[in-house]
Design a protein around this motif. Structure first.
Motif, PDB file in Angstrom:
ATOM      1  N   PRO A  75       3.211  -1.272   7.135  1.00  0.00           N
ATOM      2  CA  PRO A  75       4.395  -1.973   7.140  1.00  0.00           C
ATOM      3  C   PRO A  75       5.615  -1.032   6.814  1.00  0.00           C
ATOM      4  CG  PRO A  75       3.305  -2.397   5.232  1.00  0.00           C
ATOM      5  CD  PRO A  75       2.293  -1.377   5.923  1.00  0.00           C
ATOM      6  N   LEU A  76       6.927  -1.299   7.181  1.00  0.00           N
ATOM      7  CA  LEU A  76       8.047  -0.722   6.686  1.00  0.00           C
ATOM      8  C   LEU A  76       8.447  -1.887   5.611  1.00  0.00           C
ATOM      9  CD1 LEU A  76      10.189   1.248   6.857  1.00  0.00           C
ATOM     10  CD2 LEU A  76      11.651  -0.555   8.315  1.00  0.00           C
ATOM     11  N   VAL A  77       8.571  -1.730   4.331  1.00  0.00           N
ATOM     12  CA  VAL A  77       8.775  -2.832   3.585  1.00  0.00           C
ATOM     13  C   VAL A  77      10.280  -2.662   2.779  1.00  0.00           C
ATOM     14  CG1 VAL A  77       6.464  -2.627   2.720  1.00  0.00           C
ATOM     15  CG2 VAL A  77       7.805  -1.489   1.389  1.00  0.00           C
ATOM     16  N   LEU A  78      10.576  -3.874   2.391  1.00  0.00           N
ATOM     17  CA  LEU A  78      11.693  -4.056   1.466  1.00  0.00           C
ATOM     18  C   LEU A  78      11.400  -4.461   0.482  1.00  0.00           C
ATOM     19  CD1 LEU A  78      14.844  -4.384   1.167  1.00  0.00           C
ATOM     20  CD2 LEU A  78      14.518  -6.918   1.821  1.00  0.00           C
ATOM     21  N   THR A  79      11.611  -3.678  -0.596  1.00  0.00           N
ATOM     22  CA  THR A  79      11.048  -3.663  -2.249  1.00  0.00           C
ATOM     23  C   THR A  79      12.010  -4.623  -2.845  1.00  0.00           C
ATOM     24  OG1 THR A  79      12.280  -1.996  -3.308  1.00  0.00           O
ATOM     25  CG2 THR A  79      10.351  -1.303  -2.381  1.00  0.00           C
ATOM     26  N   GLU A  80      11.318  -5.182  -4.025  1.00  0.00           N
ATOM     27  CA  GLU A  80      11.995  -6.128  -4.980  1.00  0.00           C
ATOM     28  C   GLU A  80      13.333  -5.574  -5.247  1.00  0.00           C
ATOM     29  OE1 GLU A  80      11.154  -9.180  -5.472  1.00  0.00           O
ATOM     30  OE2 GLU A  80       9.163  -9.418  -4.994  1.00  0.00           O
ATOM     31  N   GLU A  81      13.349  -4.167  -5.525  1.00  0.00           N
ATOM     32  CA  GLU A  81      14.558  -3.499  -5.961  1.00  0.00           C
ATOM     33  C   GLU A  81      15.581  -3.196  -4.625  1.00  0.00           C
ATOM     34  OE1 GLU A  81      11.050  -2.940  -8.253  1.00  0.00           O
ATOM     35  OE2 GLU A  81      11.358  -2.076  -6.425  1.00  0.00           O
ATOM     36  N   GLY A  82      15.386  -3.470  -3.666  1.00  0.00           N
ATOM     37  CA  GLY A  82      16.100  -3.643  -2.517  1.00  0.00           C
ATOM     38  C   GLY A  82      16.210  -2.127  -1.604  1.00  0.00           C
ATOM     39  N   GLU A  83      15.197  -1.699  -1.752  1.00  0.00           N
ATOM     40  CA  GLU A  83      14.758  -0.134  -1.189  1.00  0.00           C
ATOM     41  C   GLU A  83      13.993  -0.405   0.039  1.00  0.00           C
ATOM     42  OE1 GLU A  83      14.437   3.426  -3.904  1.00  0.00           O
ATOM     43  OE2 GLU A  83      13.228   2.072  -4.840  1.00  0.00           O
ATOM     44  N   ILE A  84      14.172   0.455   1.032  1.00  0.00           N
ATOM     45  CA  ILE A  84      13.267   0.183   2.097  1.00  0.00           C
ATOM     46  C   ILE A  84      12.433   1.554   2.278  1.00  0.00           C
ATOM     47  CG2 ILE A  84      13.402   0.144   4.674  1.00  0.00           C
ATOM     48  CD1 ILE A  84      16.231  -1.051   4.656  1.00  0.00           C
ATOM     49  N   VAL A 143      -1.918   3.134  -5.544  1.00  0.00           N
ATOM     50  CA  VAL A 143      -2.739   2.384  -4.405  1.00  0.00           C
ATOM     51  C   VAL A 143      -3.919   3.666  -3.898  1.00  0.00           C
ATOM     52  CG1 VAL A 143      -1.071   3.379  -2.621  1.00  0.00           C
ATOM     53  CG2 VAL A 143      -2.644   1.557  -2.106  1.00  0.00           C
ATOM     54  N   VAL A 144      -5.034   3.111  -3.832  1.00  0.00           N
ATOM     55  CA  VAL A 144      -5.917   4.206  -3.005  1.00  0.00           C
ATOM     56  C   VAL A 144      -6.444   3.784  -1.845  1.00  0.00           C
ATOM     57  CG1 VAL A 144      -8.328   4.933  -3.557  1.00  0.00           C
ATOM     58  CG2 VAL A 144      -6.943   4.057  -5.378  1.00  0.00           C
ATOM     59  N   LYS A 145      -6.256   4.760  -0.799  1.00  0.00           N
ATOM     60  CA  LYS A 145      -6.271   4.192   0.511  1.00  0.00           C
ATOM     61  C   LYS A 145      -7.157   5.199   1.347  1.00  0.00           C
ATOM     62  CE  LYS A 145      -2.359   2.935   2.517  1.00  0.00           C
ATOM     63  NZ  LYS A 145      -0.799   3.161   3.245  1.00  0.00           N
ATOM     64  N   ALA A 146      -8.141   4.795   1.778  1.00  0.00           N
ATOM     65  CA  ALA A 146      -9.174   5.481   2.670  1.00  0.00           C
ATOM     66  C   ALA A 146      -8.328   6.302   3.842  1.00  0.00           C
ATOM     67  CB  ALA A 146     -10.192   4.484   3.150  1.00  0.00           C
ATOM     68  N   GLN A 147      -8.991   7.232   4.308  1.00  0.00           N
ATOM     69  CA  GLN A 147      -8.112   8.219   5.271  1.00  0.00           C
ATOM     70  C   GLN A 147      -9.322   8.390   6.326  1.00  0.00           C
ATOM     71  OE1 GLN A 147      -4.474   9.443   4.973  1.00  0.00           O
ATOM     72  NE2 GLN A 147      -5.003   7.550   3.855  1.00  0.00           N
ATOM     73  N   ALA A 179       2.204   2.448  -6.255  1.00  0.00           N
ATOM     74  CA  ALA A 179       2.380   1.189  -5.481  1.00  0.00           C
ATOM     75  C   ALA A 179       3.825   0.742  -5.662  1.00  0.00           C
ATOM     76  CB  ALA A 179       1.380   0.075  -6.309  1.00  0.00           C
ATOM     77  N   VAL A 180       4.303  -0.152  -4.765  1.00  0.00           N
ATOM     78  CA  VAL A 180       5.654  -0.486  -4.812  1.00  0.00           C
ATOM     79  C   VAL A 180       5.592  -2.083  -4.868  1.00  0.00           C
ATOM     80  CG1 VAL A 180       6.601   1.379  -3.438  1.00  0.00           C
ATOM     81  CG2 VAL A 180       5.808  -0.614  -2.200  1.00  0.00           C
ATOM     82  N   ASN A 181       6.808  -2.738  -5.239  1.00  0.00           N
ATOM     83  CA  ASN A 181       6.964  -4.000  -5.298  1.00  0.00           C
ATOM     84  C   ASN A 181       7.402  -4.510  -4.068  1.00  0.00           C
ATOM     85  OD1 ASN A 181       6.111  -4.171  -8.223  1.00  0.00           O
ATOM     86  ND2 ASN A 181       8.269  -3.476  -8.583  1.00  0.00           N
ATOM     87  N   ILE A 182       6.570  -5.083  -3.262  1.00  0.00           N
ATOM     88  CA  ILE A 182       6.953  -5.646  -1.677  1.00  0.00           C
ATOM     89  C   ILE A 182       7.417  -6.967  -1.764  1.00  0.00           C
ATOM     90  CG2 ILE A 182       6.070  -5.944   0.630  1.00  0.00           C
ATOM     91  CD1 ILE A 182       3.722  -3.917  -0.196  1.00  0.00           C
ATOM     92  N   ALA A 183       8.750  -6.810  -1.474  1.00  0.00           N
ATOM     93  CA  ALA A 183       9.302  -8.316  -1.209  1.00  0.00           C
ATOM     94  C   ALA A 183       9.143  -8.782   0.336  1.00  0.00           C
ATOM     95  CB  ALA A 183      10.854  -8.205  -1.215  1.00  0.00           C
ATOM     96  N   SER A 184       9.094  -7.884   1.291  1.00  0.00           N
ATOM     97  CA  SER A 184       8.892  -8.300   2.689  1.00  0.00           C
ATOM     98  C   SER A 184       8.375  -7.147   3.418  1.00  0.00           C
ATOM     99  CB  SER A 184       9.939  -8.970   3.471  1.00  0.00           C
ATOM    100  OG  SER A 184      11.117  -8.431   3.227  1.00  0.00           O
ATOM    101  N   GLU A 185       7.515  -7.487   4.331  1.00  0.00           N
ATOM    102  CA  GLU A 185       6.857  -6.566   5.281  1.00  0.00           C
ATOM    103  C   GLU A 185       7.207  -6.388   6.749  1.00  0.00           C
ATOM    104  OE1 GLU A 185       2.543  -6.762   5.115  1.00  0.00           O
ATOM    105  OE2 GLU A 185       2.705  -5.926   3.058  1.00  0.00           O
ATOM    106  N   TYR A 186       7.507  -5.345   7.694  1.00  0.00           N
ATOM    107  CA  TYR A 186       7.853  -5.142   8.933  1.00  0.00           C
ATOM    108  C   TYR A 186       7.236  -4.266   9.685  1.00  0.00           C
ATOM    109  CZ  TYR A 186      11.771  -7.474   6.148  1.00  0.00           C
ATOM    110  OH  TYR A 186      12.632  -8.302   5.575  1.00  0.00           O
ATOM    111  N   TYR A 187       7.370  -4.411  10.815  1.00  0.00           N
ATOM    112  CA  TYR A 187       6.494  -3.548  11.882  1.00  0.00           C
ATOM    113  C   TYR A 187       7.601  -2.704  12.829  1.00  0.00           C
ATOM    114  CZ  TYR A 187       3.768  -1.703  15.494  1.00  0.00           C
ATOM    115  OH  TYR A 187       2.854  -0.722  16.450  1.00  0.00           O
ATOM    116  N   VAL A 188       7.239  -1.316  12.849  1.00  0.00           N
ATOM    117  CA  VAL A 188       7.928  -0.592  13.589  1.00  0.00           C
ATOM    118  C   VAL A 188       7.397   0.501  14.285  1.00  0.00           C
ATOM    119  CG1 VAL A 188       9.991   1.291  13.622  1.00  0.00           C
ATOM    120  CG2 VAL A 188      10.240  -0.573  11.913  1.00  0.00           C
ATOM    121  N   SER A 189       7.492   0.960  15.592  1.00  0.00           N
ATOM    122  CA  SER A 189       6.789   1.727  16.202  1.00  0.00           C
ATOM    123  C   SER A 189       7.326   2.336  17.502  1.00  0.00           C
ATOM    124  CB  SER A 189       5.583   1.385  16.781  1.00  0.00           C
ATOM    125  OG  SER A 189       5.485   0.479  17.542  1.00  0.00           O
TER     126      SER A 189
END
Length: 377
Positions: free
Chosen positions: A193-202, A44-48, A94-104
């Motif tokens: 996002p805080l993500v849950l990957t397809e591999e089950g990692e957070i 992933v390429v992300k502008a800063q 890049a990660v295989n994203i299964a779902s995205e969450y918000y935390v702050s």
């Protein structure tokens, strides 16, 4: 004070939060070296930049090979995102994203405490979720004497996950993020996002932090990361001269003595349909030098079409202020209309001194605000 994502990620990593290795690059060749070091099938390429909306602006791209990487980095560098020019990019796996969450964690003035905000609707559209479906964002007040004990962390984690294994992992993340938030005197610590990957990692695949300016002296390493914008440089310069100045972006420049009166003046401008260009409290001095410095500060804003000077003479006498203004404007040459309202001690004498001058005089705040808006239009 804001810092970049890559700097926040370094703080996250130091506190054991789940962020992957990434590289910061300022040109295409650095990005290519980072790509080979990562040795990942997709990066992933992300502008800063110190602004949100990077993804929607085209500042976040995926690259599956070196050719694509070169193209994305070249396109993103020097891109303008909400007025911020991109001079560096972050390269990460890049990660295989299964779902995205918000935390702050943020400071909440209503509860006079830190609150933990979590949502199952994380990602680019979290602002839209907050606007249209606020019930999907859970807010949990944090007692500063207790912090985030295990039971509270798990309770919050259950707002995101039903699987107890994921709840336990996420609860630990909440506790570590809170410790970072408190240790650094932050005003915001966000994972979106805080993500849950397809591999089950957070994983935390984004990181955002801002810090309390009044406490930054306690954190010299964080203070060293400060990269002020042009407007922030103006605010610092004003502070060194004894002013309180905040740029707001409107067309009516405000010069006022007293913070409360300055707020009321901005409200008055809004009431009559105008937009204040700034908050500027010059204090109680009628010193012409101070007025000159304040005026130069206002006129340095190219958006300013009118200046509204609103002075309440308490200990400061209005006739002294009038003399200071006349002396100041003998040295400042500008075609911008100046509206002046003087009230308080010796206000009649002060207005008499300004009669026949180039200034537009007003007796009440309402009259001054209305006149300033008319002249701006």
């Amino acid at each position: 004070m804001k810092i970049h994502e890559y700097q926040a990620r370094e703080l996250f990593a130091a506190y054991g939060l789940p962020v992957d290795q990434a590289y910061i690059c300022r040109n295409v060749e650095d990005a290519v070296r980072a790509y080979h070091d990562l040795d990942a099938p997709l990066v992933v390429v992300k502008a800063q930049v110190h602004t949100g909306g990077r993804g929607k602006a085209g500042g976040v791209k995926l690259a599956k090979d070196e050719i694509e990487l070169r193209q994305h980095v070249a396109n993103i560098l020097w891109m303008d995102i909400n007025g911020f020019i991109v001079d560096r990019v972050l390269i990460g796996k890049a990660v295989n994203i299964a779902s995205e969450y918000y935390v702050s964690y943020v400071i909440d003035r209503k509860t006079k405490s830190t609150i933990l905000m979590v949502s199952r609707e994380g990602g680019m559209d979290i602002e839209e979720v907050a606007r249209t479906s606020p019930e999907k964002i859970h807010k949990i007040p944090i007692d500063p004497l207790i912090g985030v004990p295990d039971y509270l962390a798990r309770e919050a984690a259950f707002k995101l996950f039903d699987d107890i294994k994921l709840v336990r992992k996420t609860a630990t993340i909440f506790q570590k993020l809170y410790k970072l938030f408190i240790d650094t005197d932050a005003s915001l610590a966000e994972i979106n996002p805080l993500v849950l990957t397809e591999e089950g990692e957070i994983k935390a695949i984004d990181a955002k932090m801002t810090f309390d300016d009044n406490a930054i002296y306690r954190h010299p390493k964080i203070a060293a990361l400060y990269e002020p914008t042009e407007e922030e440089k103006k605010e610092q310069n004003a502070k060194s001269k004894g002013f309180s100045y905040v740029h707001l972006g409107g067309q009516i420049g405000c010069m006022v003595n007293g913070a409360g009166l300055a707020m009321a003046t901005m409200d008055m401008i809004k009431l009559y349909g105008g937009e204040p260009a700034n908050f500027l409290d010059i204090g109680g001095s009628s010193n012409p030098t101070k007025v000159i410095e304040a005026m130069r500060l206002l006129l340095s804003d190219k958006n300013v079409k009118v200046v509204l000077i609103n002075i309440f003479g308490g200990i400061t006498r209005c006739d002294d202020v009038a003399r200071g203004l006349l002396e100041a404007f003998n040295q400042i040459k500008t075609d911008i209309p100046i509206v002046i309202r003087l009230t308080g001690t010796n206000e009649k004498e002060g207005r008499a001194l300004l009669e026949g001058s180039r200034f537009h005089l007003a007796e009440t705040m309402g009259e001054a605000g209305k006149k300033a808006v008319e002249l701006a239009n």
